[in-house]
Every structure is written in structure tokens, then in C-alpha cells.
Design a protein around this motif. Sequence first.
Motif, PDB file in Angstrom:
ATOM      1  N   UNK B 172      18.833  22.540 -27.319  1.00  0.00           N
ATOM      2  CA  UNK B 172      18.356  21.069 -27.312  1.00  0.00           C
ATOM      3  C   UNK B 172      18.629  20.540 -28.458  1.00  0.00           C
ATOM      4  N   UNK B 173      19.193  19.353 -28.194  1.00  0.00           N
ATOM      5  CA  UNK B 173      19.407  18.448 -29.449  1.00  0.00           C
ATOM      6  C   UNK B 173      18.532  17.266 -29.120  1.00  0.00           C
ATOM      7  N   UNK B 174      17.697  17.051 -30.124  1.00  0.00           N
ATOM      8  CA  UNK B 174      16.578  16.086 -30.479  1.00  0.00           C
ATOM      9  C   UNK B 174      16.909  14.903 -30.982  1.00  0.00           C
ATOM     10  N   UNK B 175      16.068  13.566 -30.783  1.00  0.00           N
ATOM     11  CA  UNK B 175      16.646  12.530 -31.086  1.00  0.00           C
ATOM     12  C   UNK B 175      15.780  12.043 -32.489  1.00  0.00           C
ATOM     13  N   UNK B 176      15.939  10.978 -32.977  1.00  0.00           N
ATOM     14  CA  UNK B 176      15.327  10.586 -34.158  1.00  0.00           C
ATOM     15  C   UNK B 176      14.078  10.031 -33.835  1.00  0.00           C
ATOM     16  N   UNK B 177      13.774   9.814 -32.745  1.00  0.00           N
ATOM     17  CA  UNK B 177      12.611   9.185 -32.232  1.00  0.00           C
ATOM     18  C   UNK B 177      11.355  10.388 -31.935  1.00  0.00           C
ATOM     19  N   UNK B 178      11.861  11.769 -32.166  1.00  0.00           N
ATOM     20  CA  UNK B 178      11.117  12.743 -31.632  1.00  0.00           C
ATOM     21  C   UNK B 178       9.729  12.949 -32.715  1.00  0.00           C
ATOM     22  N   UNK B 179      10.064  12.692 -33.730  1.00  0.00           N
ATOM     23  CA  UNK B 179       8.859  12.949 -34.997  1.00  0.00           C
ATOM     24  C   UNK B 179       9.313  12.200 -36.299  1.00  0.00           C
ATOM     25  N   UNK B 180       8.523  12.358 -37.193  1.00  0.00           N
ATOM     26  CA  UNK B 180       8.487  11.881 -38.469  1.00  0.00           C
ATOM     27  C   UNK B 180       8.688  13.238 -39.400  1.00  0.00           C
ATOM     28  N   UNK B 181       9.976  13.714 -40.037  1.00  0.00           N
ATOM     29  CA  UNK B 181       9.829  14.718 -40.702  1.00  0.00           C
ATOM     30  C   UNK B 181       8.879  14.900 -41.730  1.00  0.00           C
ATOM     31  N   UNK B 182       8.316  16.114 -42.263  1.00  0.00           N
ATOM     32  CA  UNK B 182       7.511  16.034 -43.275  1.00  0.00           C
ATOM     33  C   UNK B 182       8.244  16.404 -44.514  1.00  0.00           C
ATOM     34  N   UNK B 183       7.493  15.824 -45.616  1.00  0.00           N
ATOM     35  CA  UNK B 183       8.317  15.952 -46.839  1.00  0.00           C
ATOM     36  C   UNK B 183       7.774  17.415 -47.202  1.00  0.00           C
ATOM     37  N   UNK B 184       8.773  17.971 -47.954  1.00  0.00           N
ATOM     38  CA  UNK B 184       8.551  19.365 -48.657  1.00  0.00           C
ATOM     39  C   UNK B 184       7.506  19.116 -49.617  1.00  0.00           C
ATOM     40  N   UNK B 185       6.454  20.193 -49.610  1.00  0.00           N
ATOM     41  CA  UNK B 185       5.519  20.086 -50.706  1.00  0.00           C
ATOM     42  C   UNK B 185       5.869  21.061 -52.008  1.00  0.00           C
ATOM     43  N   UNK B 186       5.250  20.788 -53.023  1.00  0.00           N
ATOM     44  CA  UNK B 186       5.689  21.559 -54.237  1.00  0.00           C
ATOM     45  C   UNK B 186       5.765  22.887 -53.898  1.00  0.00           C
ATOM     46  N   UNK B 187       4.740  23.377 -53.243  1.00  0.00           N
ATOM     47  CA  UNK B 187       4.559  25.020 -53.010  1.00  0.00           C
ATOM     48  C   UNK B 187       5.755  25.162 -51.997  1.00  0.00           C
ATOM     49  N   UNK B 188       5.961  24.410 -51.086  1.00  0.00           N
ATOM     50  CA  UNK B 188       7.121  24.700 -50.207  1.00  0.00           C
ATOM     51  C   UNK B 188       8.438  24.940 -50.980  1.00  0.00           C
ATOM     52  N   UNK B 189       8.681  23.854 -51.964  1.00  0.00           N
ATOM     53  CA  UNK B 189       9.954  24.145 -52.795  1.00  0.00           C
ATOM     54  C   UNK B 189      10.064  25.354 -53.586  1.00  0.00           C
ATOM     55  N   UNK B 190       8.841  25.403 -54.258  1.00  0.00           N
ATOM     56  CA  UNK B 190       8.981  26.767 -54.962  1.00  0.00           C
ATOM     57  C   UNK B 190       9.178  28.053 -54.112  1.00  0.00           C
ATOM     58  N   UNK B 191       8.424  27.969 -52.994  1.00  0.00           N
ATOM     59  CA  UNK B 191       8.511  29.064 -52.037  1.00  0.00           C
ATOM     60  C   UNK B 191       9.977  29.277 -51.463  1.00  0.00           C
ATOM     61  N   UNK B 192      10.757  28.079 -51.296  1.00  0.00           N
ATOM     62  CA  UNK B 192      12.048  28.429 -50.780  1.00  0.00           C
ATOM     63  C   UNK B 192      13.039  29.151 -51.265  1.00  0.00           C
ATOM     64  N   UNK B 193      12.911  29.292 -52.616  1.00  0.00           N
ATOM     65  CA  UNK B 193      13.623  29.962 -53.489  1.00  0.00           C
ATOM     66  C   UNK B 193      13.686  31.564 -53.042  1.00  0.00           C
ATOM     67  N   UNK B 194      12.566  31.676 -52.866  1.00  0.00           N
ATOM     68  CA  UNK B 194      12.244  33.183 -52.321  1.00  0.00           C
ATOM     69  C   UNK B 194      12.603  33.709 -51.224  1.00  0.00           C
TER      70      UNK B 194
END
Lengths: 321, 256
Positions: B172-194
Amino acid sequence: MSTLVFLEHRGDELQKGSLGVLSKAVSLGDGDVAGVIAGEGAKALASEAGKFGAAKVWVCEDEEVAQPLPQPRVDVLARVVADGGYDTVLFANSVLAADVASGLAARLGAGLNWDLVDVEVQDGELVGKRPALQDTVYADVGWSGAPRLALFRAGSFDAAAGAGGEPEVVEVSADYAAHSTGARLVGQDSEQSSGPSIEDAEIVVAGGRGLGGPENFTLAEELARTLGGAVGATRAVVDAGWYPYSAQIGQTGKTVSPKLYVALGISGAIQHKVGMQSSNVIVSINKDANAPIFEFSDLGVVGDVHEIVPKLTELIRARKG
Amino acid sequence: MRIAVCVKHVPEGASRLDPGSKLLDRSGEGALNRFDANAVEAALQIKGDSDTEVVALSLGPQKAIDSLRKALAMGADRAILVSDEAAAGSDLVATSRVIAAALEREQPDLVLFGQQASDADGAVLWAAVAERLGRPVVSQAMELSVDAGSLRVKRQTEYGYDTIEAPLPAVVAVSDAINEPRYPSLKGIMGAKKKQQDVLSLADLGVDAGEAGESGSRTTVLALADPPSRGDARKIEGDGNAAQAIVDFLAEKRLL
Ligand SMILES: Cc1cc2nc3c(=O)[nH]c(=O)nc-3n(C[C@H](O)[C@H](O)[C@H](O)COP(=O)(O)OP(=O)(O)OC[C@H]3O[C@@H](n4cnc5c(N)ncnc54)[C@H](O)[C@@H]3O)c2cc1C
Ligand SMILES: Nc1ncnc2c1ncn2[C@@H]1O[C@H](COP(=O)(O)O)[C@@H](O)[C@H]1O
């Protein structure tokens, strides 16, 4: 060159864009041009395609292509390309045609150049013209190997009837891949336009996601009223339910060419541009100095629509007295 | 369930050609193609708090890992970067071949794409990948729901709105009207590294180098030229009197 043009239709009408591509292919004057029509009512449209210069028309009315979905059409085109020995396959961009062209490229391992605005034959070779990088550069593009697949930007060519006569009609059927018939259309909602047509308006004030919410479309409406114009919108805000489908400008929506086009909070994606680029004067307001819309605005204003538009409306109102 | 999201690392800001070399100026920072953030968000919404795994996949230069990290920071579980000198300059046929090979290894139930790559504006890749995978494809999805082995999409066409259903596995290819992407949280950014990040070569995917990059491509760029001149276009910036400037401009053009 032996060219095949994908002719899209809905009901009993061939889509204008694909007839434009057909006319262009015929005007190249390099070998015969055939068309392919797949879906309900295909046979009945063959002679119409002939009027636009198709010498041969392949028609497929298999049950599998009754719905306007791309994958079974890949099977049909693969069959027609093989049976007819075509070395060039041309498409006019649309939601359906883009997916057919891309699927066919993968099926045949063939080159697909997209977003072309023109094509010519140079020293016997096909050369496509493609504006790239938000149209800041024009590239000449080519193909290696055959068939050569090309997808043209919406509205690139006018359809010219009168060039041809009664075409040879060939009925064709395909073997459908299992995955081609997986997707099914289960509902359709044809939108009827309501209110005055934006296509006839001399001034269009269009709003995009930069307006920030449906309630802020009043900014666009008041400016439009003051200027004596109509209101347009981008797909992003139409699909988000901020404004009706009938106001959408662009590839999938309407094409307008007013004396003045005012773009409020619109980024200027190619698919929007194709619907408004022939406007006489384009004024845009966007808070991002890098927004592509500035590349084709006569006056670009870097700023916030919420600050500028109310003032602008007031100034114009005062001036008009 | 496993969802793969295809994301592209694109030049930030307006993409420009370097006037001298006529090559895409990639010197600046790159970023996650903004349309692909919608695809990541769609995957995360389908996942919810279920045990669905969301895998972000990109084909690109080494620094494309930054965009994959953004996807991880948003909440994707794992990332795969396919990076290989021999894949540089791939056109649609070659790109779809490499991405399909990477997806074959993962066998996702659902593959998501964004609406278009902001530097290429192709809006075509999904259909070629779906063809190679032998799966149903639906594009321009503005609404997407998944349950019990099938999916349902609402999308806009030139004729109105269509509702389409397809069995999984699907693309499936989604359009830009499908949602508002979330902003990564600080916790998300830290967690991404692992989180697990695999970098694969063409050889890892079993793709012959001659089948990718320029040698695997079937389209070529022959020449580059400047676009037609736009006349006396003007741009104003940082003007507190912008509204007045617009009025003056419209008056000059006799539009008032
Ligand atoms: C097959 C296909 C068909 C399509 N058909 C169409 C079509 O017919 N019509 C169409 O429009 N699009 C179409 N699109 C979508 C198109 O690619 C873009 O996604 C869409 O046009 C973006 O809409 P937008 O400019 O409103 O939103 P965005 O791209 O999100 O832009 C919003 C802009 O507002 C600016 N902004 C934000 N806040 C402010 C503020 N306070 N003041 C000033 N500026 C602000 C931002 O800087 C940004 O540039 C199609 C896409 C595809 C793939
Ligand atoms: N190099 C890439 N790696 C991973 N995904 C990609 C890549 N290029 C494009 N895509 C995906 O394909 C979509 C359409 O891209 P395009 O057809 O190039 O405009 C993008 O929104 C991404 O989801």
C-alpha cells in the motif's frame, strides 16, 4: 518505431490526457501507432481512438479488467506488447496509469521515464523531456533496451481529432497472474461539483495545509470574495476533509488558468502545479523560503498567512471602497 | 504481523543541481522524505500496542541511516539499510529489484510506501515492487484499515473516491492526507540508538551488482538544461509590510 498508447476510459469516454498522448505519438510520424483499451465498453470506443490517429486498437473486455485497477491491466499490456511487438509504450499520467506503467516496467524489465512533458525523435532515437527537481532543471532522457516506457505529465498535449480513420480492431485476452486480481473495488463515490465552477473564475484564491485547519479557510474565502474570485484547494486539504473535492486543483482535480492565482500555505508540489501553472499571474504566501511554489510564482511572499491575509483583505477592501 | 515501511533519505530543503557539476547537490544534510513519515505513522497506528513488528527499509548512501533512525525514533522496531556503491544511480527497474529482494528476506504481511519521494517525484515505485513480489497493490490511500488477513483502503481518483479491499500480504502507498506524523519523543530518540540496524550489501541480498545501479538501469539522462526563464519574478522576505507590497504588485499588474 512501433508505438502503443495506453488509452484510459471511464464509462463511454476516453480520457482526454491519453488522447493527447496518442495525438503526440501520431505527430512524431515515425511508424504506426496503436492504442489499447481495457475494460467495460472498450470495443465501442475503438473507432473514437481511430479518429485521433490510432491505426490499430487492441480491446480487452475480460471480466478481470472490469474495475479500474492497475494490476490486471499489466497482464493485458504485457500480452499486447508481446503479440504486437511494440518497442515503445506511452501513458498519460493518472492514478491508474502510473501504477500500470510502473508494474509493466517491472514485469518486462523495461525502462520507465516519468513526468515527461514532451518527446521527440533525434537521430532515430526517442528522447524525452523531463523537468526535474521541482522543475529547476530540464533533462533530456533516454532509454536503453526495449520496450521504452514513458509516463507523461498531465496536460502535456492537446488531443487532435481528425487525423485518422477507422482503425483495425483486435480483441485480446490475457492470462491473469494470481496477484493481479487480489485487489477489488468495493465502493465508489462519484463526486458531483457543486457551486460555481472554479474553472471559469478569473481570480482563484487557493488554500493548502498551511492554513492550519478547516476553520481558517474563511481567510481564503474572504480574500476571494473581496477580489471577486473563487476558492480552490490542494488534495491534502480536500482529503483531510477541510474543503470539498470540487474545489481541488491539480493533477487529480481541476485545471484552472485564471488571470490571478493566489496560493495560501501551499507547498507547490508538481501535482498541484500542473493544475494552475498556466495562470497569468501567480502570487504565493508561504512561511518556508524554500517552498517549491516560489519557483513558479510571479510574486512570492515569505511569511505567515495568518498575519498577512487578513491585512491584505482589509487593504484591498479599503481600496475598492 | 510484520509491516515493512520503505523510506527514502532525501536532500533537505529545496533540492538543487550544483550549477558546475550538474549533479544533485547532496552536500547538505539529508532528511527522511516527509511523505514517508506518513507511511511510518500509518504502520505505527496499525501496530498500536499489538506485537506487530514495524521494520523500516531504505536503499541509499550510508548517511541514509539518519532517516532510518528517525523512523526508529518515531517507533519503528528495526531498520534495514541497503547501501552499496554498485546500487548508486539505480532507476525504477533497478531500485524495485533491490528493494523487492530486501523485502523477500523479510516476508512482511504489509509493505507501506509514502506518496512520493520529494527529490524524484516519481510516485511509482510501489507498483513495480508489488509486481516483483507478486502481491496486490493499492496506491494513494487516504484511509487504511487492516484486519483478519485483509485490508481496506479509501482513495481519491480523478473521478471521486474509491474503496478497495485486498488480501494480505499486500503493498500500500499512503497519501499525505492519511495522518499527521508524530514527532519523535526524547525517549524515542534515545531508544532508537539501541534498536537493531542492519546494513546490507547487494551481495547480502543475492542481487548481482550488474543488475543494480547504472548497469541494471534501463533509462539514462542525456543532457541537462536550464528551465525556461520566468521573466521578472519577485520574492519578498522579512517584510513587515508584505500585505501592502502585494496590493502594490496587484495594482501594478492591473488586477485590482
Ligand atoms: C498521484 C497523485 C496525485 C495528486 N493530485 C493532486 C492534486 O490534484 N492536487 C493537489 O493539490 N495535490 C495533489 N497531489 C498531492 C501533492 O503531491 C501534495 O501532497 C499536495 O499538493 C500538498 O498540499 P499542500 O500544499 O496543501 O500541503 P503541504 O505540502 O503540506 O504544504 C503546506 C505548506 O504550507 C506552508 N505553511 C505552513 N504554515 C504556514 C503559515 N502559517 N503561513 C504560510 N505558509 C505556511 C508550509 O511551509 C508548506 O509549504 C497528488 C499526489 C499524487 C501522488
Ligand atoms: N531509495 C529508497 N529506499 C526506500 N524506499 C524508497 C526509496 N525511494 C523511494 N522509496 C519509497 O517509494 C515511495 C515513492 O517513491 P518514488 O516513486 O521514487 O517517488 C517513497 O515515498 C518511498 O516510500
